[in-house]
Design a protein around this motif. Structure first.
Motif: not given
Ligand SMILES: C[S@@+](CC[C@H](N)C(=O)[O-])C[C@H]1O[C@@H](n2cnc3c(N)ncnc32)[C@H](O)[C@@H]1O
Length: 281
Positions: A246-270
């Protein structure tokens, strides 16, 4: 106020903010007051209404689906460009390289650009991947571009842009777009064939089943409040293939929606799901 603009009272502004939040999840800040006046005045006049109160009454009581759509289209912000935040496309290219290695032709590859605006994002995905891996033409490779704004989707489907879109692009990237000789550039037919565009409101139900190998959802969550952002990002987890990105915008974060993901790079989640479950997805 500019000529032709209609005065907007605090109460009217509040009603407009409440409506765009309700239908599109967009939280308009007070700084957007001038934007609201300039974008909606024309519509109010064209409908022959006296002011914004009458307009909101009209939308709430008798307005058609088209009127409702015009309201949303007028209040979205559609800024985008080819190769925006280009590290995402580099990351995707490396990932797709690992996915296709040793796989037979015809294998499925799906990418979703959610809130794709005028289409530069999904077309960049298609252009970049086809240039790197021409064999993808023999894959079951499709890109979906969705947006709430039907006016930008019409532009996206054409795949034609002013030449000014090339400025700032490295020559090897600019070459991926065809110059028409009339001051416009166009996306090649091979890339256009990969991409389909559909209207979709990210705060309502999503008809797609997935799984997607990668999802781009960039620079739209910034218009939503935190709970809306968290709910939306959380829903992507169930549509992403195991280990998909999942690729998101440069000033964004997953907030409470992040449970299914791990951060693997700048605004890149797996996706945290492991790929041995992939075939069953
Ligand atoms: C700034 S553009 C981002 C375009 C592209 N993703 C990028 O990063 O360059 C934001 C887009 O989000 C869309 N949008 C706003 N609210 C939306 C919603 N509720 N559902 C789907 N799209 C929405 C707008 O219409 C607009 O085209």
């Amino acid at each position: 106020m500019e000529a032709g603009e209609i005065a907007l009272s605090e109460r009217e502004f509040s009603r407009i903010k409440a409506r765009v939040y309700q239908v599109a999840g967009i939280s308009l800040s007070d700084a957007k007051r001038t934007l609201v006046i300039s974008r909606l005045s024309k519509i109010v006049r064209a409908l022959g209404l006296a002011g914004f109160d009458d307009y909101v009454d009209y939308l709430e009581r008798g307005g058609s689906a088209e009127d409702g759509q015009n309201f949303v289209n007028a209040l979205t912000t559609n800024l985008t460009r080819f190769y925006r935040e280009d590290h995402h496309f580099e990351h995707l290219r490396r990932y797709v390289g690992t996915l296709i290695a040793g796989k037979p032709r015809g294998t499925r590859l799906r990418i979703w650009s959610a809130a794709c605006s005028t289409g530069q994002e999904p077309y960049t995905v298609g252009m970049d991947l086809l240039a790197a891996f021409p064999e993808l033409r023999r894959w079951d490779f499709k890109i979906l571009g969705t947006d709430i704004d039907t006016a930008v989707l019409r532009k996206a489907a054409l795949g034609v842009y002013p030449e000014s879109e090339l400025s700032g692009l490295a020559p090897e990237r600019a070459r991926l777009l065809d110059r028409r000789g009339d001051g416009q550039i166009e996306v090649s037919a091979a890339v256009r064939e990969l991409v389909s565009f559909k209207p979709l409101n990210l705060i309502t139900a999503w008809p797609m089943k997935g799984p997607f190998d990668a999802i781009f959802c960039r620079n739209v969550a910034i218009y939503f409040d935190k709970p809306t952002q968290g709910q939306m990002f959380g829903r992507f987890a169930s549509l992403l293939a195991p280990e998909g990105f999942l690729y998101i915008g440069h000033s964004e974060n997953l907030g409470s929606g992040g449970d299914g993901f791990k951060l693997v790079g700048k605004t890149i989640y797996q996706s945290k799901l492991k790929s041995n479950k992939r075939e069953a997805a």
